[in-house]
Design an enzyme around this catalytic site. Structure first.
Site, short mmCIF file in Angstrom:
data_model
loop_
_atom_site.label_atom_id
_atom_site.label_comp_id
_atom_site.label_asym_id
_atom_site.label_seq_id
_atom_site.Cartn_x
_atom_site.Cartn_y
_atom_site.Cartn_z
N ASP A 186 -9.75 -3.66 -5.34
CA ASP A 186 -9.09 -2.66 -4.44
C ASP A 186 -9.56 -1.43 -4.29
O ASP A 186 -9.90 -0.71 -5.49
CB ASP A 186 -7.53 -2.57 -4.68
CG ASP A 186 -6.65 -2.23 -3.36
OD1 ASP A 186 -7.41 -1.43 -2.60
OD2 ASP A 186 -5.67 -2.57 -3.32
N HIS B 105 -8.04 -4.88 -1.40
CA HIS B 105 -6.72 -4.32 -0.67
C HIS B 105 -6.11 -5.47 0.11
O HIS B 105 -5.09 -5.49 0.15
CB HIS B 105 -7.05 -3.09 -0.09
CG HIS B 105 -5.88 -2.35 0.25
ND1 HIS B 105 -5.14 -1.56 -0.62
CD2 HIS B 105 -5.14 -1.92 1.29
CE1 HIS B 105 -4.17 -1.09 -0.25
NE2 HIS B 105 -4.31 -1.07 1.13
N SER C 176 0.85 -1.16 0.00
CA SER C 176 -0.10 -0.11 0.15
C SER C 176 0.88 1.16 0.07
O SER C 176 1.60 1.35 -0.98
CB SER C 176 -0.85 0.00 1.24
OG SER C 176 -1.93 0.80 1.13
#
Length: 709
Positions: free
Chosen positions: A646, A681, A561
């Site tokens: 995501d 995610h 991330s």
């Protein structure tokens, strides 16, 4: 102040080493993304994005390209498939499949989360009054997940009369939950559904009014609080609060005292709360303290007072204050704990006889016990420097027992009940590591300090099997995150043993941008100081090489991330330091994303990264944005992962980045894009399905080292 962040950061990594001939063959067979120049202009600066078209999620050409990348990755790593299966079984074999949480008592019931052997998802249960009472299964997620490639249950919320359970379900992995209500007496799930929520909710004291948070359908910003009244299922739910500032998100919860329903609004730098008597849900919420830019505060109710953790009056590391419940404006706040330059106040837990303060000093967790009686306060003792300690489920006011968690890089996690009066502790549960081979005495853990280019000392926590030699020959995996003030505390991982037992050193670089060494540590790694995050990681990498823990031929890096942004930046800035890099769900197209306010999270991120609509921030972002700074040079072996659904980092950022790297880089090293077409995610939702993803990454890394078993 605690940061409640959804971060997905755990696993590990990378590429494989073969002959030059096989490398060239794989490079030639790699998918080639079509070049379709797209002009982007801001502040008179023109950028040409050749892969902008990959943003089109519904475009069959995009899906075809992602599938081809997956096929290429699968083909190129086919020789590791058996090893992946072995690693998966090895990691799974250390996990107690029929496991359960330590029960906690709340409102007359003991609540338990447990797993059954061979099943991927948790079962949520409770027992009335006694652990010997019959078990009531509230939710069996294994049954609920049937027919779904992804499943996540979130936000279980029980009414005060113990009859109703509200819960949220996501079957897409975009964190858009559908709330439903279950009658725990009859087992019936009521037919009404509330779409596009955070999954969380809270019951008013009347046991029929349910407050919840809805998201903007496009940006996914949590922006509106509604209330639903049971029995009025055909009526339109009432909008209670609309957070119109698109840099803020909103949420709702009930105080531990049960007296107040609280609506919170927060941005990176500012917070605001509204309170309402939980017994009067038809009433109007009252502002606790009006938002003032730069003023952050959290509130906790007890008795006739509110306790406030805040940065008021330039308390960079936060202070603890108190105010009467009927005079909540900050002009009435008085100190309980004054601000300290070297101690960060992260949060509090309130009990009838004790105040418990979670602090951070010199990068280490501290748990401080303060009797309300004025008797001597004290800290819980911890003897090493590579541990994590944190308060856990403490829902009861009227107890002298504090429940906290403890683990270190070599010590499995424990849940401990500590009697604050007698100072006796009881280990309620220690994580079992099955397989019969684990002995914590076989591992060494330590904290060392690297010196950054500006002279700042940066801590590194590491663990490895005893007996290694500091001769530069050890493979070392260096992990970091470095954003949002998220502290990356040392933690135990039974999965990680598959690396340690094969000779790897595992290390966490506690770089600026996190809050590991206090609030200033965070402030010095964001906005126009963001590059400190990247140079800190590079300097930590140089340190472990200089100290001969490893060498560039054996050093690997990992981040996910915002940590994927870190990976993208360091491979542009110092690619020669790393043999392999994994970038999970990587935020790498910083400028374009931050200029697009239709993308989830964008507007709320301005205080973290800056607003590129202002030229100063635009220029600074562009100077480090990984996608914009790909250049014709050699890059390490790289594995890049993403999820099609995501909602935090859109899939097209890693996809565009890989396409540009393929067309630009000058080496023949591995470059793979692995897209989970069913997830978002956080990756796969089942606990064992997630292990398969780790096994892929571990096998890739171990293959690079020539380790085949």
């Amino acid at each position: 102040m605690k940061k409640h962040l959804l971060l997905s950061c755990v696993c590990v990594i990378f590429a494989c080493d073969q002959t030059k001939k096989s490398k060239m063959t794989e490079t030639e067979a790699a998918p080639v993304a079509a070049i379709k120049p797209h002009k982007l202009e801001k502040h008179g600066d023109v950028r040409i994005d050749n892969y902008y078209w990959l943003n089109e999620r519904e475009n069959p050409e995009v899906i075809d390209y992602l599938n081809k990348e997956n096929e290429y990755y699968q083909h190129a790593t086919a020789h590791t498939k058996e090893f992946q299966k072995e690693l998966f079984e090895e990691m799974k074999g250390r996990i107690k499949e029929d496991d359960s949480s330590v029960p906690y008592l709340y409102n007359g019931y003991y609540y338990i989360t447990r797993y059954e052997k061979g099943k991927d998802y948790p079962i949520y249960a409770r027992k009335k009054g006694s652990l010997d009472a019959p078990e009531e299964i509230m939710f069996d997620c294994n049954k609920m997940a049937e027919g779904h490639s992804y499943f996540q249950l979130n936000g279980i919320n029980i009414s005060e009369d113990n009859k109703w359970a509200a819960f949220g379900v996501d079957t897409v992995s975009r964190r858009q939950y559908t709330i439903q209500v279950k009658n725990l007496t009859t087992g019936e799930v009521l037919p009404f559904k509330i779409e596009n929520t955070t999954g969380g909710s809270t019951w008013a004291g009347d046991n029929k009014t349910l407050f919840y948070t809805r998201k903007d359908a496009v940006t996914l910003r949590s922006e509106k609080i509604y209330k639903h009244i049971m029995g009025n299922d055909t009526a339109k739910d009432e909008l209670v609060f609309h957070e119109k500032d698109d840099t803020f998100s909103t949420f709702v919860y009930k105080e531990k005292s049960k007296k107040y329903i609280v609506i919170g609004s927060s941005s990176t730098l500012t917070s605001e709360y509204r309170i309402l008597d939980a017994k009067k849900p038809e009433g109007e919420f009252k502002i606790f303290q009006k938002r003032t830019r730069g003023l952050e505060y959290d509130i906790s109710h007890y008795g006739d007072k509110f306790y406030i953790v805040t940065n008021k009056d330039k308390a960079t590391n936060f202070r603890l204050m108190v105010t009467p419940e009927d005079k909540t404006g900050m002009e009435n706040w008085t100190d309980v704990l004054e601000h300290r330059e070297d101690v960060l106040v992260e949060g509090i837990d309130i009990f009838k006889n004790y105040l418990v303060v979670s602090e951070r000093s010199n990068g280490l967790n501290k748990i401080r016990i303060r009797p309300w009686s004025g008797a001597d306060e004290y800290y819980l003792p911890f003897d090493i420097e590579t541990y994590t300690a944190y308060t856990t489920t403490n829902v009861d006011f009227d107890t002298d027992v504090l429940r906290y968690g403890y683990q270190s890089m070599a010590t499995p996690s424990s849940v401990i009940d500590f009697n604050m009066k007698t100072r006796e502790k009881t280990v309620r549960k220690e994580q079992e590591v099955l397989g019969g081979k684990f002995d914590k005495n076989n591992y060494e853990e330590k904290r060392v300090w690297a010196t950054a280019e500006d002279g700042t000392k940066v801590p590194i926590s590491m663990v490895y099997r005893k007996g290694i030699k500091q001769d530069g020959s050890n493979p070392l995996l260096l992990y970091a995150y470095g954003s949002y003030g998220a502290s990356m505390d040392p933690y135990f991982s039974s999965i990680r043993l598959s690396l340690l037992d094969r000779g790897f050193i595992y290390a966490i670089a506690h770089i600026r941008g996190g809050e590991d060494l206090g609030r200033e540590w965070y402030e010095n790694g964001k906005l126009l100081k963001k590059k400190n995050t990247f140079t800190d990681f590079i300097d930590c990498s140089k340190y472990v090489i200089e100290q001969k823990y490893t060498s560039p031929e054996h050093l690997y890096a990992e981040g996910g991330s915002a940590g994927g942004l870190l990976m993208g930046a360091v491979v542009n800035m110092a690619p020669q330091l790393y043999h392999g890099v994994i970038a999970q769900v990587a935020f790498v197209d910083v400028v374009t994303t931050m200029l697009d306010d239709s993308i989830p999270l964008t507007t709320g991120e301005y205080d973290e990264w800056g607003n590129p609509n202002e030229k100063e921030y635009y220029d600074y972002m562009k100077s480090y944005s990984p996608y914009d700074n790909v250049t014709a040079q050699d890059y390490p072996n790289m594995l890049v992962t993403t999820g099609l659904h995501d909602s935090q980092v859109q899939y097209w950022e890693p996809a565009k980045w890989v396409a540009k790297l393929r067309a630009t880089k000058t080496d023949s090293n591995k470059l793979y894009l692995d897209t989970n077409m069913d997830a978002g995610h956080g990756g796969a939702s089942g606990r064992f399905e997630a292990l398969k993803e780790v096994a892929k990454e571990y096998s890739f890394l171990l293959d690079l080292e020539g380790i085949q078993e």
